[in-house]
Every structure is written in C-alpha cells, then in structure tokens.
Design a protein around this motif. Structure first.
Motif, mmCIF file in Angstrom:
data_model
loop_
_atom_site.group_PDB
_atom_site.id
_atom_site.type_symbol
_atom_site.label_atom_id
_atom_site.label_comp_id
_atom_site.label_asym_id
_atom_site.label_seq_id
_atom_site.Cartn_x
_atom_site.Cartn_y
_atom_site.Cartn_z
ATOM 1 N N TYR A 1 52.359 46.318 -28.496
ATOM 2 C CA TYR A 1 52.675 45.515 -26.400
ATOM 3 C C TYR A 1 51.612 45.675 -25.688
ATOM 4 C CZ TYR A 1 57.468 45.950 -28.688
ATOM 5 O OH TYR A 1 58.775 45.924 -28.746
ATOM 6 N N LEU A 2 50.398 46.494 -25.911
ATOM 7 C CA LEU A 2 49.819 46.049 -24.751
ATOM 8 C C LEU A 2 49.018 45.021 -25.375
ATOM 9 C CD1 LEU A 2 47.578 46.788 -22.633
ATOM 10 C CD2 LEU A 2 45.832 48.238 -24.477
ATOM 11 N N PHE A 3 48.188 44.246 -26.684
ATOM 12 C CA PHE A 3 47.630 43.311 -26.886
ATOM 13 C C PHE A 3 48.676 42.151 -26.923
ATOM 14 C CE2 PHE A 3 47.245 40.481 -30.474
ATOM 15 C CZ PHE A 3 45.588 39.949 -30.156
ATOM 16 N N TYR A 4 49.930 41.869 -26.778
ATOM 17 C CA TYR A 4 50.799 41.178 -26.308
ATOM 18 C C TYR A 4 50.757 41.240 -24.950
ATOM 19 C CZ TYR A 4 54.824 38.125 -27.496
ATOM 20 O OH TYR A 4 54.986 36.814 -27.498
ATOM 21 N N GLY A 5 51.645 41.758 -24.681
ATOM 22 C CA GLY A 5 51.641 42.098 -23.372
ATOM 23 C C GLY A 5 50.433 41.246 -22.189
ATOM 24 N N TRP A 6 49.139 41.168 -22.594
ATOM 25 C CA TRP A 6 48.158 40.724 -21.639
ATOM 26 C C TRP A 6 48.132 39.050 -21.565
ATOM 27 C CZ3 TRP A 6 44.868 44.491 -20.765
ATOM 28 C CH2 TRP A 6 43.752 44.331 -20.419
ATOM 29 N N TRP A 7 48.826 38.447 -22.004
ATOM 30 C CA TRP A 7 49.369 37.288 -21.467
ATOM 31 C C TRP A 7 50.265 37.251 -20.800
ATOM 32 C CZ3 TRP A 7 48.282 37.874 -27.059
ATOM 33 C CH2 TRP A 7 47.440 37.144 -27.819
ATOM 34 N N ASP A 8 51.183 37.873 -20.492
ATOM 35 C CA ASP A 8 52.363 37.993 -19.873
ATOM 36 C C ASP A 8 52.881 39.118 -20.540
ATOM 37 O OD1 ASP A 8 54.763 37.191 -18.104
ATOM 38 O OD2 ASP A 8 54.299 35.284 -18.481
ATOM 39 N N TRP A 9 53.443 40.021 -19.670
ATOM 40 C CA TRP A 9 54.466 41.458 -20.236
ATOM 41 C C TRP A 9 55.765 40.161 -20.426
ATOM 42 C CZ3 TRP A 9 58.486 42.833 -16.374
ATOM 43 C CH2 TRP A 9 58.382 42.373 -15.714
ATOM 44 N N ARG A 10 55.635 39.530 -19.206
ATOM 45 C CA ARG A 10 57.500 39.678 -19.569
ATOM 46 C C ARG A 10 58.302 38.783 -21.158
ATOM 47 N NH1 ARG A 10 57.731 34.558 -15.311
ATOM 48 N NH2 ARG A 10 55.402 34.087 -16.545
ATOM 49 N N PHE A 11 56.856 38.650 -21.639
ATOM 50 C CA PHE A 11 57.790 37.989 -23.121
ATOM 51 C C PHE A 11 57.893 39.451 -24.035
ATOM 52 C CE2 PHE A 11 54.568 34.213 -22.131
ATOM 53 C CZ PHE A 11 55.849 33.584 -21.676
ATOM 54 N N LEU A 12 57.421 40.497 -22.815
ATOM 55 C CA LEU A 12 56.977 42.055 -24.707
ATOM 56 C C LEU A 12 59.555 42.319 -24.288
ATOM 57 C CD1 LEU A 12 55.021 44.406 -23.319
ATOM 58 C CD2 LEU A 12 54.654 43.018 -24.582
ATOM 59 N N THR A 13 59.847 41.905 -23.142
ATOM 60 C CA THR A 13 61.419 41.819 -23.539
ATOM 61 C C THR A 13 62.282 41.463 -24.482
ATOM 62 O OG1 THR A 13 61.522 39.909 -22.224
ATOM 63 C CG2 THR A 13 61.854 42.382 -21.519
ATOM 64 N N LEU A 14 61.314 40.107 -24.853
ATOM 65 C CA LEU A 14 61.958 39.045 -26.390
ATOM 66 C C LEU A 14 61.831 39.716 -27.350
ATOM 67 C CD1 LEU A 14 61.638 35.764 -25.556
ATOM 68 C CD2 LEU A 14 62.713 36.694 -25.676
ATOM 69 N N ILE A 15 60.835 40.275 -27.468
ATOM 70 C CA ILE A 15 60.235 41.333 -29.103
ATOM 71 C C ILE A 15 60.888 42.092 -28.894
ATOM 72 C CG2 ILE A 15 57.721 42.101 -28.417
ATOM 73 C CD1 ILE A 15 56.903 41.730 -30.695
#
Length: 486
Positions: free
Chosen positions: A38-52
């Motif tokens: 989640y840290l790796f993915y949220g590095w671009w934009d933390w808002r997209f973490l809600t989708l995954i």
C-alpha cells in the motif's frame, strides 16, 4: 513508486530486512507485505488506495458468500456482482471520456449535435492489472476450482503484492494465493537468481528501452518530416522499446518476488524469436494472453467450434485485448490487425505448429526459421505503429510515408546519418542484446544460465560489465514504464 527510482532503491532493502526478520511469523510477514504494498502503490496518489481496498474487500466477501450457497441462481448473481462492479470501476476511470466523445461525435455526424461534459479523470495506476487479478479469484471460486480463503490478510497481500501490482504479471489466484499460506524460506540460489533477473530487467529498461525511446519518440513525433527508411527504423526502435520496457518490468517484478520467497509466472518467453503470429502470442504478455484465453476465449467455445464461430471468437479476443490496453481507436485497430494476422493460421490449422523453441538443440536457426522470424517480427513491428501512434490518422500517415518513400535519395541520407552518427551506439547495443537473448532463449530469462558453469571471476566480470553499461547509458531522469498507462 518506480522500480527505476531512488525511492525504490531505498524501499526494497528496508522491506527485505524486516520481512526476513519476521521469517518465523507468517501472519506478520503477510501484514508487512500489505503495508509495504500500500505504501508502494500510494506513493503516486494515496487516494487510489481506496479503490484497491474496496476491490479487495468486495471480492473477499463475495468469495465467502459463494462458499455458503449451492443455489445456481445466487451463485451466478454473486459472480456478476463482482464482474459488474470491478469492470464498472475500470470502465469509468479508463473509458468514460472515450465513450462520451464517440457518442457525441456519432450524434453530430447524424445531424443531431449534443453536448457532453468530459471529466478530468486520472487513471489509477495498475487498475487494469489488479482488477483482472481479483476477478480471477472470484471466477475460479465460482467454478469451484479454488476454495475461498478465510484469511483476509493473505487475500489482501495477494491482490496488492507490490512487485507485480501495477504492471503484472497478472497472477491467478490458484497460483499465487496459496503461496501466502505457507512459510517462505530465504534460499540462497533463489535469491541470487532473483538478483540476476532484476539486473537483466534493469538492462532491458534503462539501456534498451529508454535509449530506443529517445529515437522512436523523435521519429514518431515528427514522422511527416522523415522518409520511409527512417520511419522503418522508428518502428523497429519502438518494437524494441516496448519489449525492453515491459519485459524488463516483468523481470524486475519476478526477480523481486524471488527475494521474498515467491514464484511468479513467466510473462515473456523471447517473443521476437517467434516463427509465426500464433507462437508470438504464446510468448508475449503470457499472463494476459492466457487470462483472456481461459476466461473469455474458451467460454465462447475457443477453436473447438465450427469455423464461423472460431473466426468470431478470434476477433473478439484480439479486439477486447486491444481495447484493454487503452481508450483509443488505435488499440482496437492494433487488435484487429493482429486478428487478421492470426486468421490464416487458424483456418489452416497451423496455429499450434511451432510449440518448441526455435532452433531447439541447435546454435543457429535454419534459413527457413530465420525467414519466419524476420517476417513475424516485421508484421509485429508494423502493428506496433498503431499501438504507438497518437490516433488512427497518425498511424495511417506514418505507414503511408513508410511504404511510399523507402528509396528517396534524401531519405537514405537521413537514415545513414541516423544509423552511423546518431544511433550507431544503439545499433551495437541492440545487436549485443539480440545475441544474449538468443543464447538464453531456452531459459526463463536471457542470462539465467549464461556463463553459469564458468568460474566466479568470469561470471562476475560479465555482471559488472552489465552494471557499467547500465550506469553509462541509463537516462539522467526517471522514465515511467509504458504499461503504467494501461
């Protein structure tokens, strides 16, 4: 977070250290993978973490509900709930503006102009990949090929596993998910092999892909100023760019997973050594090709139906595959062209003719095999023009100028300057790259077993040479991977 960034260089050793510090505690290891992913993915934009996170919770819950009912109607309803919601998110973020623009254009063409408000939508990185990965879980549970998991942490780790999260390989739940249930061991040979594959992946990306991109971008962006031979070179440069970029990412992802005790599927199997287009598609982006084969093509009847339906299924699978890559008519044209390439093999029954590696147990290919390889690469490179072009008109103009101006005097001069004064070093690098790939074509990646029987000095000299070449030819700025946009 990009693999080819300082951030990842810092991130990976830290995660690796704490992960193996917890080697006797499986649950904590899986929790760490989820946090790191989640840290790796949220590095671009933390808002997209809600989708995954939502997609993970949805399919986890649907999997449990599928295990509690044998009612065919309820099971099908649960399956379609997963498919519609997951593909609905994918469709909205990826295709909303595409469909809206074409809807408005169609009505305007028919004399009934309407207004449509486009949205400023940011495409979440990797949504096409993790959506298909979670869908594989739900579909396999529905088909009773997989027992649904009760371990939410393991399932969340499966969906978000950071090495392959944003650009694959698209792993099946039947293959990757069970690996989160069992204790992993740090095996020296596996770790060394992983590092070797990571090194080769970086060579593909930073040396081959990024240097090819420099000239491919220049030629495609100013294609109206160049003649046919230069445009041909531009198509070839892009062919190696997309292969080096995407297969390089896959190598880094697979190698990184090995460092954590996981085995991911092979995603590329030296596709440019294919002898026909059917073999090419068995070797290119294997995880996506097999996904479409198992979840779309075979349910439609595959090739085990009459010729008319087999042709229909072929066009469906290639057009859908093209559309998966992006919201642009160029990708649909690319898929359609590949379907046309594949059709003669299907109709003649030769689509499964070349199953063994080319020149198996021989050093060099036969004259016939060499001709087949060159022809397949040429057809593939022409199709890549649609993949790279900004729109259909750009692709059409590019191909028109390519075939219409191959032998103009000024064009030959421009090409001579490009090859011998600008991109001469790149031609040499590509020749070395092709040789190394050919020598390792029977392995999972080119240098997996290359020089493995030589003494340590020879092997390490070879590896240091690759590192030096990477350091010398890598771009000064970070360049994203092509498939991040898909």
């Amino acid at each position: 977070m990009l693999f080819n960034s300082i951030d990842f260089v810092v991130f990976l050793p830290i995660v690796f250290f704490f992960y193996w510090l917890l080697r006797e505690k499986l649950k904590l290891q899986n929790i760490l993978i989820v946090i790191a992913s989640y840290l790796f993915y949220g590095w671009w934009d933390w808002r997209f973490l809600t989708l995954i996170a939502f997609s993970t919770a949805l399919d986890y819950r649907i999997g449990l509900q599928l295990s509690k009912t044998d009612n065919p109607r309820n099971r099908k309803l649960l399956l379609w709930c997963s498919i519609v919601i997951n593909l609905g998110f994918l469709g909205f973020f990826k295709y909303y503006n595409f469909f809206l623009d074409n809807f408005v254009t169609a009505f305007s063409f028919l004399g009934n102009p309407i207004n449509g408000q486009s949205l400023n939508i940011i495409l979440p990185v990797g949504i096409s990949f993790y959506t298909f990965q979670t869908l594989s879980y739900t579909i396999d549970v529905y088909k009773r090929k997989l027992t649904p998991t009760n371990d939410f942490v393991a399932f969340a780790a499966f969906v978000s596993f950071f090495p392959q999260l944003v650009a694959g390989p698209i792993e099946r739940a039947t293959h990757l998910l069970p690996q989160f249930y069992s204790q992993r061991q740090l095996e020296y040979r596996q770790a060394v092999n992983g590092l070797r594959q990571i090194l080769w992946g970086f060579f593909k990306k930073l040396v081959i892909a990024d240097n090819c991109a420099k000239y491919a971008n220049e030629i495609f962006d100013m294609s109206n100023q160049y003649g046919g031979t230069t445009l041909l070179l531009g198509a070839i440069f892009f062919a190696f760019q997309i292969y080096g970029d995407f297969s390089g990412y896959s190598d880094i992802a697979i190698g990184t997973a090995r460092l954590f005790g996981f085995k991911l599927m092979q995603n590329f199997a030296f596709p440019y050594f294919s002898r026909d287009m059917a073999e090419f598609w068995r070797r290119w982006h294997i995880s996506l090709s097999t996904w479409f084969r198992d979840y779309v093509y075979i349910p439609l009847g595959g090739s085990r139906v009459n010729k008319r339906f087999a042709i229909r299924n072929t066009f469906i699978i290639f057009i859908v595959s093209g559309f998966w890559h992006g919201a642009n008519w160029t990708f649909i044209a690319w898929g359609l062209l590949n379907a046309l390439y594949f059709l003669p093999l299907l109709l003649s029954g030769n689509n499964r003719k070349n199953l063994n590696p080319v020149a198996d147990k021989r050093i060099l290919p036969s004259v016939k095999e060499l001709f087949q390889i060159i022809l397949t690469f040429a057809l593939t490179s022409l199709a890549w023009v649609f993949f790279r072009a900004e729109n259909i008109q750009h692709a059409s103009d590019y191909l028109t100028h390519l075939f219409g101006g191959l032998y103009l005097k000024q064009n030959l001069v421009d090409t001579y300057v490009l090859i011998f004064y600008k991109a001469g070093y790149l031609i040499v690098l590509l020749m070395v790259f092709i040789i190394l790939e050919w020598l390792g074509r029977n392995s999972k990646f080119a240098i997996e077993h290359l020089l493995i029987r030589q003494n340590r000095f020879v092997r390490w000299t070879f590896y240091y040479c690759i590192i030096i070449v990477i350091a010398f030819y890598m771009p000064t700025t970070e360049s994203p991977f092509i498939y991040f946009q898909f």
